[in-house]
Scaffold this motif. Structure first.
Motif, PDB file in Angstrom:
ATOM      1  N   THR A  86       0.834  -1.203   0.000  1.00 34.97           N
ATOM      2  CA  THR A  86       0.000   0.000   0.000  1.00 34.97           C
ATOM      3  C   THR A  86       0.870   1.254   0.000  1.00 34.97           C
ATOM      4  N   GLU A  87       1.943   1.254   0.766  1.00 37.75           N
ATOM      5  CA  GLU A  87       2.868   2.396   0.779  1.00 37.75           C
ATOM      6  C   GLU A  87       3.566   2.549  -0.578  1.00 37.75           C
ATOM      7  N   CYS A  88       3.936   1.434  -1.197  1.00 37.35           N
ATOM      8  CA  CYS A  88       4.549   1.493  -2.533  1.00 37.35           C
ATOM      9  C   CYS A  88       3.577   2.118  -3.539  1.00 37.35           C
ATOM     10  N   ILE A  89       2.325   1.689  -3.506  1.00 37.46           N
ATOM     11  CA  ILE A  89       1.305   2.233  -4.408  1.00 37.46           C
ATOM     12  C   ILE A  89       1.134   3.724  -4.156  1.00 37.46           C
ATOM     13  N   HIS A  90       1.108   4.097  -2.884  1.00 42.57           N
ATOM     14  CA  HIS A  90       0.963   5.510  -2.528  1.00 42.57           C
ATOM     15  C   HIS A  90       2.112   6.342  -3.118  1.00 42.57           C
ATOM     16  N   GLN A  91       3.333   5.866  -2.973  1.00 47.66           N
ATOM     17  CA  GLN A  91       4.494   6.588  -3.510  1.00 47.66           C
ATOM     18  C   GLN A  91       4.422   6.689  -5.035  1.00 47.66           C
TER      19      GLN A  91
ATOM     20  N   THR B 148       1.703   6.744  -6.890  1.00 49.18           N
ATOM     21  CA  THR B 148       0.646   7.674  -7.298  1.00 49.18           C
ATOM     22  C   THR B 148       1.012   9.119  -6.983  1.00 49.18           C
ATOM     23  N   LEU B 149       1.774   9.333  -5.916  1.00 49.72           N
ATOM     24  CA  LEU B 149       2.235  10.693  -5.594  1.00 49.72           C
ATOM     25  C   LEU B 149       3.075  11.290  -6.717  1.00 49.72           C
TER      26      LEU B 149
END
Length: 120
Positions: free
Chosen positions: A109-114, A116-117
Motif C-alpha cells: 500500500t505504501e509502494c502504491i501511494h508513492q 501515485t504521488l
C-alpha cells in the motif's frame, strides 16, 4: 509494455511473492542529497534457487533474471528478478494487493501511494 496476466497468474505471483518476495521503497537519494528531487523508488525483488520458478516469474513480468554472486550454504545458485520500473509496478501492485496478508499489504500500500504521488 503492458503486462497481459490472467487472474490465475496474478494469484500465483501473489502467493510466490508473499513467501519469497521483498517489497521496498528506495529512498537513498533523499538521504544522500539535501535537495534531492528524485522520488522514492518502490521495487520488488524476488530471489531463490528454483531456476524454473524464477524464469516463469520473470517471463510474466517481462524481466530478465540474473545470477547472484552469492551461493547458498549448500552451494546452490541464487537467481534474482528485480522489478523497479513504474509502469510495471503501477499495473501489478494493485492487482496483487488483495491477495496479501496484513504485513505485505502495508508495504505494498505504501509502494502504491508513492507511485501515485509521483505520477500526478
Amino acid at each position: 509494455m503492458a503486462l497481459d496476466l490472467t487472474d490465475i497468474e496474478i494469484a500465483w505471483m501473489a502467493g510466490l511473492l508473499e513467501g519469497e518476495g521483498y517489497f521496498y521503497i528506495d529512498r537513498r537519494n533523499k538521504a544522500r542529497y539535501k535537495k534531492s528531487t528524485s522520488p522514492p523508488a518502490p521495487a520488488i525483488t524476488l530471489s531463490m534457487t528454483d531456476k524454473d520458478v524464477i524464469e516463469k516469474f520473470a517471463r510474466l513480468v517481462k524481466k530478465k533474471p540474473w545470477i547472484s554472486n552469492r551461493k547458498t550454504v549448500k552451494n546452490k545458485t541464487v537467481y534474482t528478478v528485480y522489478v523497479g520500473d513504474r509502469e510495471t509496478l503501477i499495473f501489478l501492485l494493485p492487482r496483487l494487493l488483495p491477495h496479501f496478508g496484513e504485513r505485505r499489504s502495508k508495504i505494498v500500500t505504501e509502494c502504491i501511494h508513492q507511485l501515485t504521488l509521483w505520477s500526478e
